[in-house]
Design a protein around this motif. Structure first.
Motif, PDB file in Angstrom:
ATOM      1  N   LEU A  36       0.872  -1.130   0.072  1.00 52.68           N
ATOM      2  CA  LEU A  36      -0.033  -0.049  -0.081  1.00 52.68           C
ATOM      3  C   LEU A  36       1.005   1.182   0.061  1.00 52.68           C
ATOM      4  CD1 LEU A  36      -2.698   1.398   0.394  1.00 52.68           C
ATOM      5  CD2 LEU A  36      -2.360   1.244   2.937  1.00 52.68           C
ATOM      6  N   ALA A  37       1.863   0.999   0.820  1.00 50.31           N
ATOM      7  CA  ALA A  37       2.832   2.334   0.810  1.00 50.31           C
ATOM      8  C   ALA A  37       3.376   2.857  -0.583  1.00 50.31           C
ATOM      9  CB  ALA A  37       4.139   2.163   1.679  1.00 50.31           C
ATOM     10  N   ASP A  38       3.687   1.784  -1.373  1.00 52.67           N
ATOM     11  CA  ASP A  38       4.155   2.155  -2.552  1.00 52.67           C
ATOM     12  C   ASP A  38       3.187   2.913  -3.763  1.00 52.67           C
ATOM     13  OD1 ASP A  38       6.649   0.990  -1.799  1.00 52.67           O
ATOM     14  OD2 ASP A  38       6.081  -0.939  -2.776  1.00 52.67           O
ATOM     15  N   ALA A  39       2.146   2.245  -3.479  1.00 53.57           N
ATOM     16  CA  ALA A  39       0.851   2.986  -4.105  1.00 53.57           C
ATOM     17  C   ALA A  39       0.764   4.497  -3.756  1.00 53.57           C
ATOM     18  CB  ALA A  39      -0.477   2.344  -3.987  1.00 53.57           C
ATOM     19  N   VAL A  40       0.541   4.968  -2.586  1.00 53.68           N
ATOM     20  CA  VAL A  40       0.496   6.270  -2.049  1.00 53.68           C
ATOM     21  C   VAL A  40       1.744   6.914  -2.405  1.00 53.68           C
ATOM     22  CG1 VAL A  40       0.236   7.696   0.059  1.00 53.68           C
ATOM     23  CG2 VAL A  40      -0.909   5.384  -0.035  1.00 53.68           C
ATOM     24  N   ASP A  41       2.969   6.395  -2.286  1.00 51.09           N
ATOM     25  CA  ASP A  41       4.064   7.066  -2.710  1.00 51.09           C
ATOM     26  C   ASP A  41       4.191   7.372  -4.438  1.00 51.09           C
ATOM     27  OD1 ASP A  41       5.025   6.958  -0.221  1.00 51.09           O
ATOM     28  OD2 ASP A  41       6.468   5.274  -0.365  1.00 51.09           O
ATOM     29  N   ALA A  42       3.677   6.500  -4.944  1.00 54.32           N
ATOM     30  CA  ALA A  42       3.302   6.763  -6.408  1.00 54.32           C
ATOM     31  C   ALA A  42       2.347   7.848  -6.685  1.00 54.32           C
ATOM     32  CB  ALA A  42       2.984   5.476  -7.182  1.00 54.32           C
ATOM     33  N   ILE A  43       1.286   8.301  -5.945  1.00 58.83           N
ATOM     34  CA  ILE A  43       0.498   9.192  -6.220  1.00 58.83           C
ATOM     35  C   ILE A  43       1.322  10.371  -5.811  1.00 58.83           C
ATOM     36  CG2 ILE A  43      -1.580  10.273  -5.243  1.00 58.83           C
ATOM     37  CD1 ILE A  43      -2.828   7.530  -4.654  1.00 58.83           C
ATOM     38  N   GLU A  44       2.030  10.502  -4.814  1.00 58.41           N
ATOM     39  CA  GLU A  44       2.676  11.370  -4.351  1.00 58.41           C
ATOM     40  C   GLU A  44       3.864  12.071  -5.482  1.00 58.41           C
ATOM     41  OE1 GLU A  44       2.132  13.771  -1.995  1.00 58.41           O
ATOM     42  OE2 GLU A  44       0.402  12.340  -1.597  1.00 58.41           O
ATOM     43  N   GLN A  45       4.203  10.968  -6.130  1.00 59.99           N
ATOM     44  CA  GLN A  45       5.536  11.201  -7.091  1.00 59.99           C
ATOM     45  C   GLN A  45       4.736  11.559  -8.589  1.00 59.99           C
ATOM     46  OE1 GLN A  45       7.891   7.856  -7.686  1.00 59.99           O
ATOM     47  NE2 GLN A  45       8.925   8.754  -9.461  1.00 59.99           N
ATOM     48  N   TYR A  46       3.883  10.875  -8.776  1.00 56.57           N
ATOM     49  CA  TYR A  46       3.289  11.065 -10.027  1.00 56.57           C
ATOM     50  C   TYR A  46       2.181  12.177 -10.379  1.00 56.57           C
ATOM     51  CZ  TYR A  46       5.926   7.216 -11.742  1.00 56.57           C
ATOM     52  OH  TYR A  46       7.217   6.500 -12.093  1.00 56.57           O
ATOM     53  N   ASP A  47       1.531  12.538  -9.249  1.00 53.57           N
ATOM     54  CA  ASP A  47       0.502  13.573  -9.317  1.00 53.57           C
ATOM     55  C   ASP A  47       1.141  14.825  -9.030  1.00 53.57           C
ATOM     56  OD1 ASP A  47      -1.944  14.925  -9.519  1.00 53.57           O
ATOM     57  OD2 ASP A  47      -2.189  14.679  -7.235  1.00 53.57           O
ATOM     58  N   ILE A  48       1.757  15.405 -10.069  1.00 54.47           N
ATOM     59  CA  ILE A  48       2.646  16.692  -9.927  1.00 54.47           C
ATOM     60  C   ILE A  48       1.765  17.944  -9.473  1.00 54.47           C
ATOM     61  CG2 ILE A  48       4.176  18.063 -11.166  1.00 54.47           C
ATOM     62  CD1 ILE A  48       4.937  15.670 -13.111  1.00 54.47           C
TER      63      ILE A  48
END
Length: 206
Positions: free
Chosen positions: A74-86
């Motif tokens: 789950l942590a990786d999914a949340v981190d992906a949002i923070e990274q890609y949702d510029i």
């Protein structure tokens, strides 16, 4: 599995025409829900980048308090949002169609990695009994329960209080939830607001 097989560009293309139909119809906010893997998270965030006026919430499908349905963290999914949702187009993150008892730990895990508003709309907590060919209630221990539908709805409502306390600003129900579940949620949240008003001399804001 399909996420790894197709990849983010193909998934973004698959979603694009649906997103465009909704945006052209005037949708204010898109609901990207029951997202089961990190690749699809990346695809959706990338798709939003090419449509800068679009806004969405993104709700994850999880099989445990720490894992997506894909088995990824789950942590990786949340981190992906923070990274890609510029540009911050994902206005809220949450969970849906998980067991009600998983909602609170999932919300807390998301909050630990993101300051965004939270959403929660679990399923009823029932499971499919392939031998009986029907849905059966399960208790807090995950074992089959003789709990009535009404009792299940009331328990769902009581749990919703904790989801609000965990930071959820949008609360509802997913698969197998019925009007009585939503009514129980509304009663419990109104009661919590009233208790907060008396305790603090103010109105709790959702």
């Amino acid at each position: 599995r399909y996420g790894r097989r197709l990849g983010a560009p193909a998934l973004a293309a698959w979603h694009a025409w649906r997103v465009d139909v909704l945006l052209s119809a005037g949708a204010d906010v898109l609901a990207f829900e029951t997202v089961p893997c990190v690749t699809e998270v990346v695809a959706l965030c990338t798709l939003l980048q090419s449509r800068p006026a679009a806004r969405a919430w993104l709700s994850l499908a999880c099989r445990s308090a720490a894992e997506l349905q894909s088995g990824e963290r789950l942590a990786d999914a949340v981190d992906a949002i923070e990274q890609y949702d510029i540009s911050g187009q994902v206005e809220a993150i949450g969970v849906n169609c998980a067991a009600p008892l998983l909602a609170s730990p999932l919300l807390r895990a998301i909050r630990a990695r993101s300051p965004r508003p939270l959403v929660a709309y679990p399923n009823s907590g029932e499971v499919w009994d392939e031998w009986a060919h029907g849905w059966v209630a399960v208790g807090p221990d995950g074992a089959p329960s003789a709990e009535s539908a009404a009792a299940g709805a009331e328990r769902f409502g009581r749990l919703a209080r904790q989801w609000a306390a965990d930071g959820a600003v949008l609360i509802g129900g997913c698969c197998r939830t019925r009007p009585d579940h939503i009514a129980a949620v509304a009663r419990e949240l109104r009661a919590a607001e009233e208790e907060g008003r008396h305790r603090h001399g103010t109105t709790l804001r959702p």
